[in-house]
Design a protein around this motif. Structure first.
Motif, PDB file in Angstrom:
ATOM      1  N   GLY A 148       0.797  -1.228   0.000  1.00 11.16           N
ATOM      2  CA  GLY A 148       0.000   0.000   0.000  1.00 11.16           C
ATOM      3  C   GLY A 148       0.821   1.264   0.000  1.00 11.16           C
ATOM      4  N   TYR A 149       1.987   1.232  -0.674  1.00 11.35           N
ATOM      5  CA  TYR A 149       2.855   2.418  -0.741  1.00 11.35           C
ATOM      6  C   TYR A 149       2.613   3.264  -1.992  1.00 11.35           C
ATOM      7  CZ  TYR A 149       6.270   2.648   3.075  1.00 11.35           C
ATOM      8  OH  TYR A 149       6.884   2.848   4.287  1.00 11.35           O
ATOM      9  N   THR A 150       2.493   2.626  -3.151  1.00 12.59           N
ATOM     10  CA  THR A 150       2.376   3.365  -4.406  1.00 12.59           C
ATOM     11  C   THR A 150       1.388   2.669  -5.354  1.00 12.59           C
ATOM     12  OG1 THR A 150       4.214   2.123  -5.395  1.00 12.59           O
ATOM     13  CG2 THR A 150       4.755   4.216  -4.312  1.00 12.59           C
ATOM     14  N   PRO A 151       0.798   3.429  -6.277  1.00 13.10           N
ATOM     15  CA  PRO A 151      -0.083   2.812  -7.272  1.00 13.10           C
ATOM     16  C   PRO A 151       0.726   1.975  -8.261  1.00 13.10           C
ATOM     17  CG  PRO A 151      -0.485   5.186  -7.083  1.00 13.10           C
ATOM     18  CD  PRO A 151       0.794   4.900  -6.375  1.00 13.10           C
ATOM     19  N   VAL A 152       0.200   0.836  -8.631  1.00 10.20           N
ATOM     20  CA  VAL A 152       0.824   0.016  -9.678  1.00 10.20           C
ATOM     21  C   VAL A 152      -0.126  -0.121 -10.868  1.00 10.20           C
ATOM     22  CG1 VAL A 152       2.294  -1.256  -8.091  1.00 10.20           C
ATOM     23  CG2 VAL A 152       0.006  -2.135  -8.600  1.00 10.20           C
ATOM     24  N   GLU A 153      -1.325   0.434 -10.709  1.00  6.93           N
ATOM     25  CA  GLU A 153      -2.317   0.377 -11.786  1.00  6.93           C
ATOM     26  C   GLU A 153      -3.259   1.578 -11.647  1.00  6.93           C
ATOM     27  OE1 GLU A 153      -6.120  -2.362 -12.181  1.00  6.93           O
ATOM     28  OE2 GLU A 153      -4.296  -3.501 -12.666  1.00  6.93           O
ATOM     29  N   ARG A 154      -3.468   2.285 -12.720  1.00  7.20           N
ATOM     30  CA  ARG A 154      -4.394   3.416 -12.834  1.00  7.20           C
ATOM     31  C   ARG A 154      -4.187   4.478 -11.751  1.00  7.20           C
ATOM     32  NH1 ARG A 154      -6.718   7.278 -14.556  1.00  7.20           N
ATOM     33  NH2 ARG A 154      -8.749   7.290 -15.613  1.00  7.20           N
TER      34      ARG A 154
END
Length: 479
Positions: free
Chosen positions: A428-434
């Protein structure tokens, strides 16, 4: 010859009382929210979109923004991370740490902390929601969860300004002001944009969040007290509707005489219209905030029968009454979500105060047929780290600020519920999608109201300014 045909007696009022109780006082509390039917909104600004019109068919007519100030934790609310439980007390894996932008307070050298809250899947959509929000979770099939909202500012004040204005500096108009500027209000008796504050502990409320910035001041949010309503809307002692009307007719007569000598003057025209709005508010606004007409069942639905939920429940119920009467934007700011320590106790308390009222609002709007035209949005200024902050142990542990990803949700107003948009890494650190920026979110809210972010602008310092600064991408999957 009577030069003052509408004059009324002073009725033993002192000079101070006259100034305090006159409609001139309305200007001080933001009653500059002129209506489209007054023909003044945007009229003096050549090239601006006319008020009360859409660029394309809208899916929503009104917006209620439930702003949770202090930053609810994404991994403890709407984005469960089982790996946090597995890696409890360990360091952040390099494979994930390498993706985190170089910003202060990311907590990459701290220990990972499992969520103290359990998650359960709800509704036909099976979307997991923390046990912090059991009542809101019952409405999950009407909710679209955005898991990948992000920016780069880990400080509350600037973060709140980004969330509500699009800029960390706090020098731009609030999104609510832009909406009111573009569309006006459907209500003839109330401002187009109203804001209420609850539990203002922790980070101080940022006034740009309901301010007009460089837009005309009449579109700023009117900050009201959820118990007493809009300030100065009570009729002064010794006045009736009839003699108050006589007083305003006299003031209007004098202003019109002055206007006939000056020619076209937008400021004077705006003042004349604000007096009229002020009078209409004196005769109608107090009723909006009087909840005695609501049934006991409705009061219970919003949690008015419980001390812990009564304040925010009242604000949510008033929000429904406001949009019912045509107010364009209602913003409810609920503070206290800043959980550097004891996140379990903090989030439990804040969720306890807001879950029932928020669910009640959604249910009430839906059963009245208002949810289809009212866009409801929930969220804060950023998220919180998957790691602990400091050296506290047990339930005293908290999380630091994290703007690189956080959760928000939308419902109603054409939104397709029962879906999740965006995905984050396993901690839950960074977005990996959209990934979704605040500008994307703002462009989407404007789109729901039928506003093209690039076609609504204001000429400021010889520059065409738009609500999303440089422009955002409409999140079309939302609809």
């Amino acid at each position: 010859m009577n030069l003052f045909p509408h004059a009324i007696s002073r009725q033993n009022m002192s000079r101070r009382e006259m100034l305090d109780q006159s409609v001139l006082g309305f200007g001080a509390v933001g009653l500059m929210s002129l209506l489209a039917d007054e023909g003044l909104l945007c009229a003096e600004d050549s090239g601006h979109k006319s008020a009360g019109t859409n660029h394309f068919p809208a899916t929503a007519k009104n917006v209620i923004f439930l702003f949770m100030s202090g930053a609810p934790s994404q991994v403890d609310t709407f984005d469960p991370k089982p790996l946090l439980t597995k890696l409890e007390g360990k360091g952040v894996p390099e494979s994930i740490a390498a993706r985190v932008p170089n910003i202060p307070r990311a907590g990459l050298n701290s220990k990972l902390m499992a969520s103290p809250f359990a998650f359960k899947k709800y509704g036909e959509s099976g979307i997991p929601v923390s046990n912090l929000f059991p009542k809101t979770a019952e409405m999950i099939d009407d909710i679209c969860v955005l898991r990948s909202v992000n920016h780069r500012v880990p400080v509350h004040g600037p973060g709140e300004c980004i969330a509500l204005t699009g800029s960390a500096i706090g020098d731009r108009p609030s999104l609510g002001a832009w909406m009111t500027y573009g569309l006006g209000s459907e209500s003839r008796d109330l401002p187009g944009f109203i804001s209420m504050l609850s539990n203002s502990t922790g980070p101080a409320p940022q006034t740009p969040g309901w301010g007009a910035g460089f837009l005309p001041s009449r579109v700023q949010g009117t900050l009201v007290d959820g118990k007493r309503g809009i300030p100065y809307t009570q009729m002064p002692a010794g006045y009736s509707n009839q003699n108050r009307r006589q007083q305003l007719d006299f003031i209007n007569w004098m202003n019109q005489e002055h206007l006939s000598q000056l020619g076209q003057d937008s400021e004077l025209e705006a003042r004349i219209a604000s007096y009229e709005l002020g009078f209409r508010m004196q005769t109608s606004a107090p009723e909006v905030f009087d909840l005695q007409s609501e049934s006991g069942r409705t009061a219970k639905l919003y949690g008015l029968d419980d001390k812990s939920t009564a304040e925010f429940g009242r604000h949510c119920l008033i929000s429904r009454r406001l949009v019912e009467r045509g107010v364009r934007v209602v913003q409810l700011r609920n503070g206290g979500w800043d959980a550097h320590g004891a996140i379990k106790a903090n989030h439990t308390k804040r969720a306890r105060a807001t879950d029932v009222p928020v669910a009640g609002l959604l249910k009430d709007l839906k059963q009245r047929g208002l949810l289809d035209e009212t866009l409801v949005i929930w969220g804060g200024e950023f998220g919180r780290t998957p790691t602990t902050e400091g050296s506290a142990k047990g339930d005293r542990r908290g999380r630091d600020h994290l703007p690189t990803t956080y959760c928000m949700w939308m419902a109603g107003g054409g939104v397709k519920g029962g879906q999740i948009i965006g995905r984050t890494d396993d901690l839950g650190y960074t977005p990996v999608e959209r990934p979704i920026s605040p500008a994307d979110l703002h462009a989407t809210l404007l789109h729901a109201l039928g506003i093209d972010q690039h076609k609504l602008y204001y000429l400021h310092n010889n520059r065409k300014e738009i609500a999303t600064v440089l422009g955002g991408e409409v999140i079309r999957e939302v609809f």
